[in-house]
Design a protein around this motif. Structure first.
Motif, mmCIF file in Angstrom:
data_model
loop_
_atom_site.group_PDB
_atom_site.id
_atom_site.type_symbol
_atom_site.label_atom_id
_atom_site.label_comp_id
_atom_site.label_asym_id
_atom_site.label_seq_id
_atom_site.Cartn_x
_atom_site.Cartn_y
_atom_site.Cartn_z
ATOM 1 N N ASN A 112 0.339 -5.831 5.494
ATOM 2 C CA ASN A 112 0.669 -5.089 4.284
ATOM 3 C C ASN A 112 1.794 -4.106 4.579
ATOM 4 O O ASN A 112 1.900 -3.587 5.696
ATOM 5 C CB ASN A 112 -0.546 -4.312 3.752
ATOM 6 C CG ASN A 112 -1.477 -5.189 2.949
ATOM 7 O OD1 ASN A 112 -1.044 -6.049 2.188
ATOM 8 N ND2 ASN A 112 -2.772 -4.980 3.119
ATOM 9 N N GLN A 131 -1.919 -0.107 -4.692
ATOM 10 C CA GLN A 131 -2.662 -0.943 -3.749
ATOM 11 C C GLN A 131 -2.698 -2.318 -4.374
ATOM 12 O O GLN A 131 -3.538 -2.620 -5.206
ATOM 13 C CB GLN A 131 -4.066 -0.379 -3.549
ATOM 14 C CG GLN A 131 -4.965 -1.185 -2.625
ATOM 15 C CD GLN A 131 -6.365 -0.594 -2.539
ATOM 16 O OE1 GLN A 131 -6.530 0.624 -2.457
ATOM 17 N NE2 GLN A 131 -7.381 -1.445 -2.575
ATOM 18 N N LEU A 149 0.884 -1.159 0.000
ATOM 19 C CA LEU A 149 0.000 0.000 0.000
ATOM 20 C C LEU A 149 0.923 1.210 0.000
ATOM 21 O O LEU A 149 1.579 1.489 1.005
ATOM 22 C CB LEU A 149 -0.909 0.011 1.232
ATOM 23 C CG LEU A 149 -1.736 -1.253 1.486
ATOM 24 C CD1 LEU A 149 -2.537 -1.110 2.768
ATOM 25 C CD2 LEU A 149 -2.650 -1.542 0.300
ATOM 26 N N GLU A 196 -11.896 -2.784 3.995
ATOM 27 C CA GLU A 196 -11.192 -3.258 2.804
ATOM 28 C C GLU A 196 -12.166 -3.797 1.753
ATOM 29 O O GLU A 196 -12.764 -4.862 1.918
ATOM 30 C CB GLU A 196 -10.192 -4.345 3.211
ATOM 31 C CG GLU A 196 -9.585 -5.124 2.074
ATOM 32 C CD GLU A 196 -8.892 -4.247 1.064
ATOM 33 O OE1 GLU A 196 -9.370 -4.187 -0.092
ATOM 34 O OE2 GLU A 196 -7.884 -3.608 1.416
ATOM 35 N N THR A 225 -4.978 3.914 6.312
ATOM 36 C CA THR A 225 -3.923 3.285 7.097
ATOM 37 C C THR A 225 -2.546 3.799 6.701
ATOM 38 O O THR A 225 -1.674 4.002 7.550
ATOM 39 C CB THR A 225 -3.986 1.744 7.002
ATOM 40 O OG1 THR A 225 -2.950 1.188 7.799
ATOM 41 C CG2 THR A 225 -3.839 1.234 5.603
ATOM 42 N N SER A 282 -8.005 5.843 -3.331
ATOM 43 C CA SER A 282 -7.095 4.814 -2.833
ATOM 44 C C SER A 282 -5.653 5.286 -2.984
ATOM 45 O O SER A 282 -5.369 6.304 -3.623
ATOM 46 C CB SER A 282 -7.310 3.509 -3.605
ATOM 47 O OG SER A 282 -6.560 3.491 -4.803
ATOM 48 N N ASN A 326 3.017 -0.608 4.383
ATOM 49 C CA ASN A 326 2.466 0.739 4.236
ATOM 50 C C ASN A 326 3.614 1.704 3.961
ATOM 51 O O ASN A 326 4.512 1.847 4.796
ATOM 52 C CB ASN A 326 1.734 1.156 5.515
ATOM 53 C CG ASN A 326 0.404 0.453 5.694
ATOM 54 O OD1 ASN A 326 -0.624 1.079 5.929
ATOM 55 N ND2 ASN A 326 0.398 -0.866 5.609
ATOM 56 N N THR A 351 -1.668 -6.686 -3.982
ATOM 57 C CA THR A 351 -1.136 -7.882 -3.347
ATOM 58 C C THR A 351 0.057 -8.373 -4.158
ATOM 59 O O THR A 351 0.277 -7.966 -5.302
ATOM 60 C CB THR A 351 -2.194 -8.987 -3.295
ATOM 61 O OG1 THR A 351 -2.497 -9.404 -4.639
ATOM 62 C CG2 THR A 351 -3.473 -8.498 -2.627
ATOM 63 N N ASP A 362 -7.325 1.565 2.761
ATOM 64 C CA ASP A 362 -5.892 1.477 2.510
ATOM 65 C C ASP A 362 -5.240 2.856 2.528
ATOM 66 O O ASP A 362 -4.126 3.020 3.029
ATOM 67 C CB ASP A 362 -5.650 0.777 1.180
ATOM 68 C CG ASP A 362 -6.179 -0.653 1.202
ATOM 69 O OD1 ASP A 362 -5.762 -1.413 2.074
ATOM 70 O OD2 ASP A 362 -7.023 -0.989 0.359
ATOM 71 N N SER A 363 -5.925 3.865 2.014
ATOM 72 C CA SER A 363 -5.406 5.230 2.103
ATOM 73 C C SER A 363 -5.321 5.687 3.547
ATOM 74 O O SER A 363 -4.337 6.302 3.973
ATOM 75 C CB SER A 363 -6.303 6.192 1.321
ATOM 76 O OG SER A 363 -6.309 5.901 -0.052
ATOM 77 N N GLU A 389 -3.829 -6.241 8.971
ATOM 78 C CA GLU A 389 -5.179 -6.011 8.466
ATOM 79 C C GLU A 389 -6.164 -6.448 9.553
ATOM 80 O O GLU A 389 -5.771 -6.684 10.700
ATOM 81 C CB GLU A 389 -5.381 -6.776 7.161
ATOM 82 C CG GLU A 389 -4.570 -6.203 6.014
ATOM 83 C CD GLU A 389 -5.400 -5.792 4.826
ATOM 84 O OE1 GLU A 389 -6.636 -5.629 4.984
ATOM 85 O OE2 GLU A 389 -4.827 -5.643 3.742
#
Length: 472
Positions: free
Chosen positions: A201, A154, A120, A407, A242, A150, A203, A156, A239-240, A191
């Motif tokens: 994740n 972002q 992220l 999420e 965090t 976002s 960050n 995986t 996600d933004s 998460e």
């Protein structure tokens, strides 16, 4: 001992640079209009991007999933490639001191198992002396309104290594490899511990060098503009939020706290030591208390959440169409910090939360984090502590309130009412009950620079707290 020295920091910012960054962030937070767009322009742009692409999400039976199936031996829901994630069973049992204001002593549940670490990342760049951030208008199948703001990246590991056989992830090179810029923040964060098994994740916030032309689904905006959007329901995705929480505090030195840094770290260590929780993955088939039919895996009491399946069409994603399982919570949840001043310094009441999917047993969460409907059948004394103080707070005590989605890539219409509420001695005593502690926002920001101290709901609230006028 300082919270900023918990672990050796990445080779990113020296102390003087951190101070300079705080000042730059304060300038960006005060800028309500960016070089490229006003805040009103951003709202219009988000709406326009929603109209520019075809988005459709339909619930389907499990049998209609393409590439997904229940394993014959375990009943676990798995993709044929073995990539992405699995839905399995989890048995959680506490073997230390009683959990008190936490979950039951033992339970079973479905859980998402996704061992890979995603990225992220938000790209930053200075324009006319003001730090801007490159944000993306991104569709996620579980978002109630589908399109939200976002991070720049972002993704995986399955996404950015091409397991989905789709288009390359834009701007990924700025977060991996030799083209990476100056790192402003970088930490592994958990998460949702209630729905993911030990998922983390990376960050990151990276300041870019050189010209970075934005794609049509991306725009540069100031921290002040992002903060303004945090006051809108379902505008800035999880996600933004965090990633933004991992930035250092904007402004000057941290004020005096009720608990010193060493005391706070000792209290966290004590909470982790007294809660011995054993979480064991078990087969999804025949999971006690849960029933599977052709459309959902549901709790027998119709509480908590379901596992469902969806078919997705998305015109601006790396892959334009796919099917997948999602977790669908039952009811709107609440995540709230109670806030008081001690010696003129604002403090937040944190809760040392035990969640089955946490890597390290306990992370700091909000004062209240629950779905009220799951506790409606209980007597008042059995309901989560401080819940009524939050729900019954007078309007003048509510300093922040917005509904944010969780999420959207794994959860379907998972929304929480996020609140920051001023309290007094009657509603939140200076000497809190076991499992709770008064902590300054600055201390939480310092902890967020390191992994697995704050849960994702606390990080969201920290980002929202920084969006309040008094934070600037």
């Amino acid at each position: 001992m300082s919270l900023t020295s918990l672990h050796p920091a990445p080779a990113v910012l020296r102390p003087r640079q951190n101070a300079d960054l705080g000042a730059r962030l304060a300038t960006s937070a005060a800028a309500v209009d960016g070089v490229h767009l006003t805040t009103a322009d951003i709202v219009d742009w988000l709406a326009e991007r929603g109209r520019a692409h075809t988005f459709q999400v339909d619930r389907i039976p499990f049998a209609a999933l393409d590439g997904w199936s229940f394993e014959p031996d375990t009943g676990n829901l798995r993709h044929r490639t073995g990539r992405f994630f699995t839905v399995e069973g989890l048995h959680v049992k506490q073997e230390g001191e009683p959990l008190g204001d936490g979950p039951a002593a033992a339970w079973h549940q479905p859980i998402i198992v996704q061992p890979e670490v995603g990225i992220l990342g938000i790209l930053a760049k200075e324009f006319d002396g003001v730090l801007h951030f490159l944000m993306q208008a991104k569709m996620e199948p579980g978002n109630p309104n589908l399109l939200q703001l976002s991070p720049t990246v972002q993704a995986t590991r399955s996404n950015y290594t091409g397991a989905h056989r789709g288009a390359a992830v834009r701007y990924l090179e700025h977060f991996r490899g030799p083209l990476r810029g100056r790192v402003l923040a970088d930490s592994l964060q958990s998460e949702h511990g209630s729905w993911f098994y030990r998922k983390s994740n990376r960050n990151m916030v990276v300041e870019a060098t050189g010209d970075i032309p934005p794609h049509e689904d991306f725009r540069w905006m100031t921290l002040g503009q992002i903060n303004a959007l945090l006051h809108h329901d379902n505008a800035v995705n999880m996600d933004s939020r965090t990633v933004l929480s991992c930035l250092p505090p904007a402004g000057g030195p941290l004020p005096h706290a009720v608990l010193g840094d060493t005391e706070l770290l000792s209290w966290i260590t004590g909470e982790r030591s007294r809660h011995h929780v054993r979480a064991r993955r078990v087969p999804l088939a025949g999971l006690p208390g849960w029933t599977t039919d052709e459309h959902a895996i549901s709790h027998d009491a119709q509480r908590y959440f379901q596992v469902i399946a969806v078919a997705v069409r998305a015109g601006n994603r790396e892959v334009s169409g796919w099917t997948q399982p999602l977790i669908a919570p039952v009811g709107l949840s609440v995540a709230a910090f109670l806030r008081r001043k001690f010696g003129g310094v604002p403090h937040l009441l944190v809760h040392a939360r035990v969640e089955g999917g946490f890597l390290d047993t306990v992370e700091l969460g909000p004062t209240v984090q629950c779905t009220p409907g799951n506790h409606a059948h209980l007597a008042p004394e059995q309901r989560p502590r401080f819940l009524d103080a939050v729900l019954d707070a007078p309007a003048e005590a509510v300093r922040y309130e917005a509904v944010h989605a969780e999420e959207g890539g794994r959860f379907y219409h998972a929304e929480a009412r996020y609140l920051i509420v001023d309290a007094d001695e009657d509603t939140a005593p200076a000497d809190p009950p076991p499992g709770y502690a008064w902590v300054t926002p600055g201390q939480l920001s310092a902890l967020a620079r390191h992994g697995h101290y704050l849960n994702v709901q606390a990080r969201t609230l920290l980002a929202c707290l920084n969006a309040l006028p008094e934070a600037r």
